[in-house]
Design a protein around this motif. Structure first.
Motif, short mmCIF file in Angstrom:
data_model
loop_
_atom_site.label_atom_id
_atom_site.label_comp_id
_atom_site.label_asym_id
_atom_site.label_seq_id
_atom_site.Cartn_x
_atom_site.Cartn_y
_atom_site.Cartn_z
N SER A 55 0.80 -1.26 0.05
CA SER A 55 0.02 0.07 -0.05
C SER A 55 0.90 1.17 -0.03
N GLU A 56 1.62 1.21 0.79
CA GLU A 56 2.93 2.25 0.47
C GLU A 56 3.77 2.29 -0.56
N ILE A 57 3.98 1.23 -1.49
CA ILE A 57 4.50 1.43 -2.48
C ILE A 57 3.61 2.01 -3.59
N LEU A 58 2.23 1.69 -3.63
CA LEU A 58 1.52 2.08 -4.29
C LEU A 58 1.23 3.66 -4.31
N ASN A 59 1.13 4.18 -2.95
CA ASN A 59 1.36 5.60 -2.41
C ASN A 59 2.41 6.43 -3.11
N PHE A 60 3.39 5.65 -2.95
CA PHE A 60 4.82 6.06 -3.64
C PHE A 60 4.68 6.66 -5.11
N LEU A 61 4.02 5.64 -5.77
CA LEU A 61 3.85 5.81 -7.22
C LEU A 61 2.82 7.21 -7.58
N LYS A 62 1.81 7.05 -6.64
CA LYS A 62 0.88 8.11 -6.69
C LYS A 62 1.18 9.34 -6.57
N THR A 63 2.34 9.30 -5.52
CA THR A 63 2.47 10.90 -4.78
C THR A 63 3.95 11.62 -5.54
N THR A 64 4.54 10.60 -6.28
CA THR A 64 5.84 11.01 -6.55
C THR A 64 5.76 11.75 -7.96
N SER A 65 5.68 13.11 -7.91
CA SER A 65 5.66 13.89 -9.07
C SER A 65 6.80 13.67 -10.02
N VAL A 66 6.55 12.82 -11.18
CA VAL A 66 7.66 12.72 -11.89
C VAL A 66 8.20 14.10 -12.82
N PHE A 67 7.02 14.77 -13.22
CA PHE A 67 7.40 15.74 -14.37
C PHE A 67 7.19 17.10 -13.49
N HIS A 68 7.59 17.42 -12.28
CA HIS A 68 7.57 18.61 -11.64
C HIS A 68 8.88 19.34 -12.01
N THR A 69 8.67 20.77 -12.18
CA THR A 69 9.64 21.89 -12.64
C THR A 69 10.75 21.54 -11.85
N LYS A 70 10.85 20.95 -10.58
CA LYS A 70 11.91 20.99 -9.79
C LYS A 70 12.86 19.68 -10.19
N ARG A 71 12.43 19.13 -11.02
CA ARG A 71 13.38 17.89 -11.50
C ARG A 71 13.84 18.23 -12.90
N PHE A 72 13.53 19.49 -13.45
CA PHE A 72 13.99 19.73 -14.94
C PHE A 72 15.58 19.63 -14.95
N ALA A 73 16.00 19.17 -15.90
CA ALA A 73 17.47 19.09 -16.19
C ALA A 73 18.10 20.18 -16.86
N PHE A 74 19.09 20.62 -16.60
CA PHE A 74 19.81 21.94 -17.22
C PHE A 74 21.11 21.44 -17.68
N ASN A 75 21.58 21.78 -19.17
CA ASN A 75 22.62 21.61 -19.50
C ASN A 75 23.29 19.84 -19.27
N LYS A 76 22.19 19.13 -19.39
CA LYS A 76 22.26 17.55 -19.44
C LYS A 76 21.26 16.92 -20.43
N PRO A 77 21.88 15.76 -20.98
CA PRO A 77 21.06 15.14 -21.97
C PRO A 77 19.97 14.61 -21.61
N GLY A 78 18.68 15.08 -21.62
CA GLY A 78 17.59 14.68 -20.77
C GLY A 78 16.50 15.83 -20.51
#
Length: 256
Positions: A55-78
């Motif tokens: 249940s906690e693993i499922l919650n992790f997938l639901k609540t981890t924001s993959v495409f949040h702006t804080k995760r954007f890459a700068f000067n890296k290939p991706g």
């Protein structure tokens, strides 16, 4: 004690089906001793190997924001910087090492420079997990001991091999069943190319099904996109119901 191996394939958001499998296992008192995973299977497998409840693993997938702006890459290939996911996993792995886990774990990743597959099973844990789930072109390669790694599913999306010499029986969970289409769906050249790649990936994995004693491959997962995070509950239920069905059909499986 019987040694039971569990193979968890890659598949993006469809990885919620893996968690449905774990729920069914808990209800039927099935406890794998060894896990081999790639991509999202590496994430789910690592958390499970560390004793995190489904249940906690499922919650992790639901609540981890993959495409949040804080995760954007700068000067890296991706587009997304894999280093910015480290803290999310550190919460669950305060001791960043394979030897801290409750179950034996194998994680696969692809060396982007040499083109070779790497199987991680000791030493630092979090970076291999992140690397294994780093979809190429979206996530930046992950540096580990001077080498750079991306999605393990590129070379092996169904990593049964690490388990064969360690386990009495192996359960494979495959979450990339091909979606049924018609010729009308192939109306652009990129649709044809994408379909060809999916067929190749599925073929490589299907060839290894005979190496498993049980296969769980939920139907209709092909209807869900790799990054379709809004459908996690439905995908989870497909994994759960498919596992219950397989276990009901193989009640004597866990007897020597």
């Amino acid at each position: 004690m019987m040694k039971i191996g569990l193979v968890l394939s890659g598949g993006g958001a469809r990885g919620a089906a893996h968690i449905g499998v774990l729920k069914a296992f808990e209800e039927r008192d099935v406890s794998p001793t060894h896990i081999s995973g790639t991509s999202v299977g590496a994430i789910v497998g690592a958390l499970y190997a560390n004793g995190v409840h489904w249940s906690e693993i499922l919650n992790f997938l639901k609540t981890t924001s993959v495409f949040h702006t804080k995760r954007f890459a700068f000067n890296k290939p991706g587009f997304l910087d894999t280093e910015k996911f480290y803290d999310d996993l550190k919460v669950y792995f305060p001791r960043d090492n394979f030897d801290s886990l409750n179950k034996t774990l194998f994680i696969t990743a692809t060396n982007i420079l040499t083109g070779n597959l790497k199987i991680f099973s000791k030493g630092q844990l979090i970076k291999p997990v992140i690397a294994s789930a780093s979809f190429p072109g979206v996530f930046t390669p992950t540096e580990i001991n001077g080498s750079y790694y991306i999605d393990g599913g590129i070379l092996n999306n169904f990593p049964v091999e690490p388990l064969k010499q360690h386990c009495d029986k192996i359960i494979g969970v495959y979450i990339n069943s091909l979606k049924k289409i018609s010729i009308k769906d192939l109306n652009h050249s990129y649709n044809v190319a994408d379909r060809a790649l999916k067929i190749r990936a599925a073929s490589d994995s299907l060839k290894k099904f005979p190496e498993c004693d049980l296969i769980i491959s939920p139907d209709d997962l092909g209807d869900y996109a790799i990054f379709g995070m809004s459908n996690l509950d439905a995908i989870f239920e497909l994994g759960y119901s498919a596992t219950i069905k397989v276990l009901n059909e193989n009640e004597g499986f866990f007897k020597r």
